[in-house]
Design a protein around this motif. Structure first.
Motif, PDB file in Angstrom:
ATOM      1  N   ASP A 149       0.832  -1.216   0.000  1.00 36.39           N
ATOM      2  CA  ASP A 149       0.000   0.000   0.000  1.00 36.39           C
ATOM      3  C   ASP A 149       0.861   1.258   0.000  1.00 36.39           C
ATOM      4  O   ASP A 149       0.523   2.257  -0.666  1.00 36.39           O
ATOM      5  N   GLU A 150       1.968   1.247   0.743  1.00 32.88           N
ATOM      6  CA  GLU A 150       2.877   2.398   0.757  1.00 32.88           C
ATOM      7  C   GLU A 150       3.482   2.625  -0.626  1.00 32.88           C
ATOM      8  O   GLU A 150       3.582   3.776  -1.090  1.00 32.88           O
ATOM      9  N   ALA A 151       3.885   1.535  -1.281  1.00 34.73           N
ATOM     10  CA  ALA A 151       4.501   1.657  -2.603  1.00 34.73           C
ATOM     11  C   ALA A 151       3.508   2.190  -3.626  1.00 34.73           C
ATOM     12  O   ALA A 151       3.850   3.058  -4.445  1.00 34.73           O
ATOM     13  N   VAL A 152       2.278   1.698  -3.591  1.00 37.12           N
ATOM     14  CA  VAL A 152       1.245   2.159  -4.528  1.00 37.12           C
ATOM     15  C   VAL A 152       0.967   3.648  -4.327  1.00 37.12           C
ATOM     16  O   VAL A 152       0.880   4.421  -5.294  1.00 37.12           O
ATOM     17  N   ALA A 153       0.835   4.060  -3.072  1.00 34.46           N
ATOM     18  CA  ALA A 153       0.586   5.475  -2.782  1.00 34.46           C
ATOM     19  C   ALA A 153       1.747   6.347  -3.259  1.00 34.46           C
ATOM     20  O   ALA A 153       1.544   7.440  -3.809  1.00 34.46           O
ATOM     21  N   ALA A 154       2.978   5.853  -3.073  1.00 35.58           N
ATOM     22  CA  ALA A 154       4.160   6.616  -3.487  1.00 35.58           C
ATOM     23  C   ALA A 154       4.233   6.742  -5.008  1.00 35.58           C
ATOM     24  O   ALA A 154       4.586   7.799  -5.541  1.00 35.58           O
ATOM     25  N   ILE A 155       3.902   5.672  -5.714  1.00 33.55           N
ATOM     26  CA  ILE A 155       3.905   5.708  -7.174  1.00 33.55           C
ATOM     27  C   ILE A 155       2.898   6.740  -7.677  1.00 33.55           C
ATOM     28  O   ILE A 155       3.204   7.555  -8.562  1.00 33.55           O
ATOM     29  N   LYS A 156       1.706   6.725  -7.110  1.00 33.04           N
ATOM     30  CA  LYS A 156       0.668   7.673  -7.530  1.00 33.04           C
ATOM     31  C   LYS A 156       1.105   9.113  -7.281  1.00 33.04           C
ATOM     32  O   LYS A 156       0.893  10.000  -8.123  1.00 33.04           O
ATOM     33  N   GLU A 157       1.727   9.353  -6.139  1.00 32.05           N
ATOM     34  CA  GLU A 157       2.162  10.708  -5.812  1.00 32.05           C
ATOM     35  C   GLU A 157       3.310  11.150  -6.723  1.00 32.05           C
ATOM     36  O   GLU A 157       3.340  12.305  -7.190  1.00 32.05           O
ATOM     37  N   ALA A 158       4.252  10.253  -6.989  1.00 32.61           N
ATOM     38  CA  ALA A 158       5.370  10.600  -7.864  1.00 32.61           C
ATOM     39  C   ALA A 158       4.877  10.924  -9.275  1.00 32.61           C
ATOM     40  O   ALA A 158       5.324  11.897  -9.898  1.00 32.61           O
ATOM     41  N   LYS A 159       3.937  10.123  -9.771  1.00 34.50           N
ATOM     42  CA  LYS A 159       3.389  10.385 -11.098  1.00 34.50           C
ATOM     43  C   LYS A 159       2.606  11.705 -11.110  1.00 34.50           C
ATOM     44  O   LYS A 159       2.664  12.458 -12.087  1.00 34.50           O
ATOM     45  N   ARG A 160       1.902  11.991 -10.021  1.00 34.90           N
ATOM     46  CA  ARG A 160       1.149  13.246  -9.939  1.00 34.90           C
ATOM     47  C   ARG A 160       2.086  14.450 -10.031  1.00 34.90           C
ATOM     48  O   ARG A 160       1.731  15.491 -10.609  1.00 34.90           O
ATOM     49  N   ARG A 161       3.296  14.287  -9.507  1.00 34.63           N
ATOM     50  CA  ARG A 161       4.265  15.383  -9.524  1.00 34.63           C
ATOM     51  C   ARG A 161       5.082  15.430 -10.815  1.00 34.63           C
ATOM     52  O   ARG A 161       5.998  16.254 -10.941  1.00 34.63           O
ATOM     53  N   GLY A 162       4.791  14.542 -11.744  1.00 35.57           N
ATOM     54  CA  GLY A 162       5.444  14.609 -13.046  1.00 35.57           C
ATOM     55  C   GLY A 162       6.671  13.752 -13.233  1.00 35.57           C
ATOM     56  O   GLY A 162       7.381  13.880 -14.241  1.00 35.57           O
ATOM     57  N   PHE A 163       6.944  12.847 -12.296  1.00 36.30           N
ATOM     58  CA  PHE A 163       8.090  11.959 -12.441  1.00 36.30           C
ATOM     59  C   PHE A 163       7.755  10.773 -13.342  1.00 36.30           C
ATOM     60  O   PHE A 163       6.613  10.307 -13.364  1.00 36.30           O
ATOM     61  N   ARG A 164       8.750  10.296 -14.047  1.00 31.22           N
ATOM     62  CA  ARG A 164       8.623   9.038 -14.765  1.00 31.22           C
ATOM     63  C   ARG A 164       8.815   7.910 -13.752  1.00 31.22           C
ATOM     64  O   ARG A 164       9.808   7.884 -13.016  1.00 31.22           O
TER      65      ARG A 164
END
Length: 335
Positions: A149-164
């Motif tokens: 769950d932590e990894a999924v949340a982090a992926i979503k946040e990173a993508k929201r901020r424009g990271f690949r």
């Protein structure tokens, strides 16, 4: 490898340059390990089995950047351990990006949300988050509940901020074609990572779990079934088509471990990061003093069941470069 077009062109030019110089051994990507410490204790990993004094060490920025520049590789994958535990990891990344190296930071993502402010999106930079299955399977793999769950949340946040953001999934003998399909469908369709990398589990000698590594025939059977019915074409896989053919058993290749050398706190690891036949201080010494022809399936018993990307993906890339048909095929798979 299937990668963004700009990166594919850059790497292609680099490979052509090596060929024109008639260089026999050259790096495609450097595996950089600036620390061995980790905030998890995965059963299939042998990195944190080092003594306490080694786990406390952190590679200086100048040493890390210097090793990559010495090698001349166009790409670098920063792993560990958990690289986000390094107090200057963003400095290492920034210095390599300044030098126009394509940087992939591999992470379990437990610290990613807290550390995102230290990084800036760039076409030269991406996160690669380890996702070893859906929730129950992933948490069992990393031996800690809640990490998925932590990894999924982090992926979503990173993508929201424009990271690949890409993913990296290791499959063990406990997996089946169906579990492969389920996790790749989730990553591709639901989580929508930019691309996915996958690998059959490889046998770290120091890993606590020595019972669930895949053999060659098991690997080929599992992936040929998982890739069937056109599924392989719909997934955004971060691999060359020929490497995926290799996983399915459609082609076979020799190992080219010299193309993805590993540099850690101990130096350049001989011959690859999965085996430990000593270290050298310089990349030149690694290349010139390692008997590369003595490694690989059929040559060294330790390589008998290895189909890891670090040895065989570069072979597939080089085979692609040497074939017009395969080059066109690879370009068609480039996003």
């Amino acid at each position: 490898m299937s990668m963004p077009l700009r990166q594919s062109i850059r790497v292609g030019r680099y490979l052509v340059g090596q060929k024109l110089r008639r260089k026999q051994y050259f790096p495609l990507l450097v595996e950089l390990e600036p620390l061995f410490a980790c905030n998890l204790a995965c059963a299939g990993c042998g990195k944190i089995q080092h003594p306490a004094d080694v786990l406390k060490r952190r590679m200086p920025v100048e040493q890390a950047v210097g090793a990559v520049m010495e090698s001349g590789a166009p790409m670098v994958s920063i792993a560990g351990g958990e690289p986000l535990m390094h107090p200057q990891i963003e400095v290492i990344v920034n210095e390599l990006v300044k030098r126009r190296k394509y940087v992939i930071l591999c992470t379990n993502a437990a610290l990613l949300t807290k550390k995102l402010d230290k990084f800036r999106p760039s076409r030269y930079f991406s996160f690669a988050v380890h996702i070893d299955g859906l929730k129950e399977r992933h948490d069992a793999s990393v031996c800690k509940d809640g990490v998925f769950d932590e990894a999924v949340a982090a992926i979503k946040e990173a993508k929201r901020r424009g990271f690949r953001v890409t993913s990296n999934t290791t499959f063990f003998s406990t997996d089946t074609p169906q579990t492969v399909i389920e996790v790749l469908d989730y990553l591709n369709d639901d989580l929508a990572v930019d691309q996915m990398m996958l690998s059959p589990a490889y046998a770290y000698d120091k890993a606590p779990d020595q019972e669930h590594f895949l053999g060659v025939q098991e690997t080929r059977s599992m992936f040929s079934k998982a890739f069937g019915d056109g599924r392989r074409r719909k997934w955004r896989l971060n691999h060359s088509p020929l490497f995926l053919d290799f996983l399915e058993g459609k082609v076979d290749f020799p190992c080219t471990a010299w193309a993805i050398p590993s540099y850690s706190l101990f130096g350049w690891q001989r011959p690859c990061y999965l085996m430990n036949d000593g270290y050298t201080k310089t990349y030149k010494e690694l290349i010139e003093t390692t008997d590369w022809e003595s490694y690989g399936r059929g040559k060294d018993s330790r390589c008998a069941n290895c189909m890891a990307h670090c040895g065989y993906e570069p072979t597939a890339v080089l085979a692609t470069m040497n074939s017009l048909t395969q080059s066109i095929r690879a370009l068609r798979s480039t996003s």
